[in-house]
Write an enzyme that holds these catalytic residues in place. Structure first.
Site, PDB file in Angstrom:
ATOM      1  N   LYS A   1      99.664  19.322 -53.409  1.00 40.58           N
ATOM      2  CA  LYS A   1     100.090  20.501 -52.769  1.00 40.58           C
ATOM      3  C   LYS A   1      98.922  20.623 -51.587  1.00 40.58           C
ATOM      4  CE  LYS A   1      99.375  25.303 -52.447  1.00 40.58           C
ATOM      5  NZ  LYS A   1      98.996  26.460 -53.037  1.00 40.58           N
TER       6      LYS A   1
ATOM      7  N   LYS B   1      93.807  24.807 -48.926  1.00 35.76           N
ATOM      8  CA  LYS B   1      92.247  24.889 -48.472  1.00 35.76           C
ATOM      9  C   LYS B   1      91.420  24.491 -49.740  1.00 35.76           C
ATOM     10  CE  LYS B   1      94.033  29.249 -46.420  1.00 35.76           C
ATOM     11  NZ  LYS B   1      94.213  30.466 -47.321  1.00 35.76           N
TER      12      LYS B   1
ATOM     13  N   LYS C   1      92.370  28.950 -60.826  1.00 40.43           N
ATOM     14  CA  LYS C   1      91.065  29.093 -59.929  1.00 40.43           C
ATOM     15  C   LYS C   1      90.000  28.962 -61.309  1.00 40.43           C
ATOM     16  CE  LYS C   1      92.741  31.984 -56.425  1.00 40.43           C
ATOM     17  NZ  LYS C   1      93.411  33.368 -56.066  1.00 40.43           N
TER      18      LYS C   1
HETATM   19  P1  ADP Z   1      95.691  27.954 -49.946  1.00 36.79           P
HETATM   20  O1  ADP Z   1      96.254  27.337 -51.238  1.00 36.79           O
HETATM   21  O2  ADP Z   1      95.388  26.886 -48.907  1.00 36.79           O
HETATM   22  O3  ADP Z   1      94.351  28.783 -50.290  1.00 36.79           O
HETATM   23  P2  ADP Z   1      96.905  30.256 -49.659  1.00 36.79           P
HETATM   24  O4  ADP Z   1      97.019  30.591 -51.307  1.00 36.79           O
HETATM   25  O5  ADP Z   1      95.943  31.181 -49.019  1.00 36.79           O
HETATM   26  O6  ADP Z   1      96.662  28.772 -49.453  1.00 36.79           O
HETATM   27  O7  ADP Z   1      98.225  30.630 -49.233  1.00 36.79           O
HETATM   28  C1  ADP Z   1      98.716  31.556 -48.098  1.00 36.79           C
HETATM   29  C2  ADP Z   1     100.379  31.376 -48.009  1.00 36.79           C
HETATM   30  O8  ADP Z   1     100.751  30.051 -47.623  1.00 36.79           O
HETATM   31  C3  ADP Z   1     101.164  31.703 -49.384  1.00 36.79           C
HETATM   32  O9  ADP Z   1     102.034  32.149 -48.886  1.00 36.79           O
HETATM   33  C4  ADP Z   1     101.378  30.406 -49.866  1.00 36.79           C
HETATM   34  O10 ADP Z   1     102.247  30.214 -50.849  1.00 36.79           O
HETATM   35  C5  ADP Z   1     101.560  29.503 -48.611  1.00 36.79           C
HETATM   36  N1  ADP Z   1     101.105  27.973 -48.801  1.00 36.79           N
HETATM   37  C6  ADP Z   1      99.954  27.651 -48.995  1.00 36.79           C
HETATM   38  N2  ADP Z   1      99.985  26.363 -49.334  1.00 36.79           N
HETATM   39  C7  ADP Z   1     101.147  25.996 -49.291  1.00 36.79           C
HETATM   40  C8  ADP Z   1     102.000  24.609 -49.232  1.00 36.79           C
HETATM   41  N3  ADP Z   1     101.124  23.549 -49.470  1.00 36.79           N
HETATM   42  N4  ADP Z   1     103.103  24.539 -48.969  1.00 36.79           N
HETATM   43  C9  ADP Z   1     103.780  25.853 -48.800  1.00 36.79           C
HETATM   44  N5  ADP Z   1     103.493  26.858 -48.611  1.00 36.79           N
HETATM   45  C10 ADP Z   1     102.022  27.066 -48.959  1.00 36.79           C
END
Ligand code: ADP
Ligand code: TRP
Length: 320
Positions: A189, A192, A110
């Site tokens: 990956k 958001k 971050k």
């Molecule tokens: P982002 O990276 O989009 O901000 P979050 O960190 O809020 O997503 O993740 C919310 C949930 O979704 C977590 O359990 C995270 O491990 C899962 N997750 C987020 N992105 C992925 C991805 N590309 N593949 C698999 N799981 C994901």
């Protein structure tokens, strides 16, 4: 078994969130005691506009309900409706070595993305630990990127129990190895924060556009292609049956099929899966009073397990 997971209302949910966390968590609803919450205290670390925070929180509530959250069975709540979890965070902070937090990838990532270092961002894993331990969760379904946070939760539970007595259950992560990381349209990956997502509840037009943007190699229509290195195929696999995957893989190997065609197949699968949920979401959006009631009922039910845990922890450290 008791299961808990949470998601931050930090942006529109995407299919990485869906296949990595939401679907596996929702699949446990009938057999297990599932707790799901909207992690708005966590999202405060990156969302600094109050109206956006309120809106996104309700959006996540609609998303989960539309995706099949059964609010009779599952305890679904907004994190901030159970502020006791922040008190538990403090009790756990006392047992948290600085070094444990300093090693966190997600904190370092971050900062690398330009988010200002704040105490909350640094202490984030302790709040997450409190979320988990407060409900005495045994299983925590999350995507692979949360693995280190789960290790911290386990370490802190063990440390606290060792110091003060057996207060907390030791949680186990549940990570779907076959979907471990859902790739974004650029092949990184899906996240958001990388602007590479396919939103679960975007309009049909947005979804089509996102799918058409998926990066592929530059092989011509005639050339044979490798499904195992193709982002379109990786996403298709999430939706399709094994037989359908084998069929498409054969067409990749045979040549004569362009990536545009594979993208169309992916779009059709996406629609088949999410169109009914999109409709349900629209209905729910017209009934926000109901959504609010679900969240309040969830918070009351969450407190039934959280309050006794907090009381035991307060007692163990000598506050009572
Ligand atoms: P982002 O990276 O989009 O901000 P979050 O960190 O809020 O997503 O993740 C919310 C949930 O979704 C977590 O359990 C995270 O491990 C899962 N997750 C987020 N992105 C992925 C991805 N590309 N593949 C698999 N799981 C994901
Ligand atoms: N940190 C998680 C994420 O970014 C969200 C979260 C907060 C969480 N508290 C939790 C997930 C407790 C599982 C359990 O995705």
């Amino acid at each position: 078994m008791r299961v808990l997971s949470g998601i931050q209302p930090s942006g529109k949910l995407h299919i990485g969130n869906y296949f990595g966390m939401m679907k596996p968590a929702l699949a446990l609803q009938q057999e297990h005691q599932v707790y799901l919450f909207i992690a708005n205290y966590h999202a405060l670390t990156t969302v600094h506009d109050a109206n956006i925070m309120r809106q996104r929180t309700l959006d996540v509530a609609l998303d989960f309900l539309a995706c099949g959250l059964d609010s009779q069975k599952t305890v679904f709540y907004r994190q901030s409706d159970v502020p006791e979890v922040t008190e538990l965070t403090w009790l756990l902070s006392v047992a948290t070595p600085m070094g444990l937090l300093e090693r966190c990838h997600s904190y370092k990532d971050k900062l690398a993305k330009g988010i200002a270092a704040s105490h909350a961002l640094f202490a984030y894993p302790v709040l997450m630990t409190a979320d988990i331990l407060a409900v005495q969760s045994e299983i925590v379904p999350v995507g692979k990127d949360q693995k280190q946070h789960l290790e911290i939760a386990r370490d802190l539970a063990i440390k606290f129990n060792g110091q003060y007595g057996e207060i907390f259950k030791i949680p186990e992560p549940m990570i779907q190895e076959e979907v471990a990381v859902v790739p974004g349209v650029d092949g990184q990956k899906m996240s958001k924060s990388y602007e590479n997502t396919i939103e679960i509840f975007g309009s049909k037009k947005q979804i089509r556009k996102a799918i058409m943007r998926i990066v592929t190699d530059s092989k011509t229509l005639e050339e044979p292609k490798d499904p195992d290195t193709c982002n379109v195929f990786a996403l298709y696999k999430l939706f399709a049956s094994q037989e359908e995957c084998e069929k498409l893989a054969e067409r990749y190997h045979a040549g004569g099929m362009g990536y545009g065609d594979a993208k169309k197949k992916l779009f059709a699968k996406f629609e088949e899966h999410f169109a009914p949920m999109r409709e349900r979401r629209e209905e729910l959006a017209n009934n926000m009073d109901y959504v609010e009631l679900v969240l309040q009922d969830g918070a009351a039910r969450a407190k039934e397990v959280i309050m006794p845990t907090l009381a035991a922890a307060r007692n163990a450290v000598g506050l009572e």
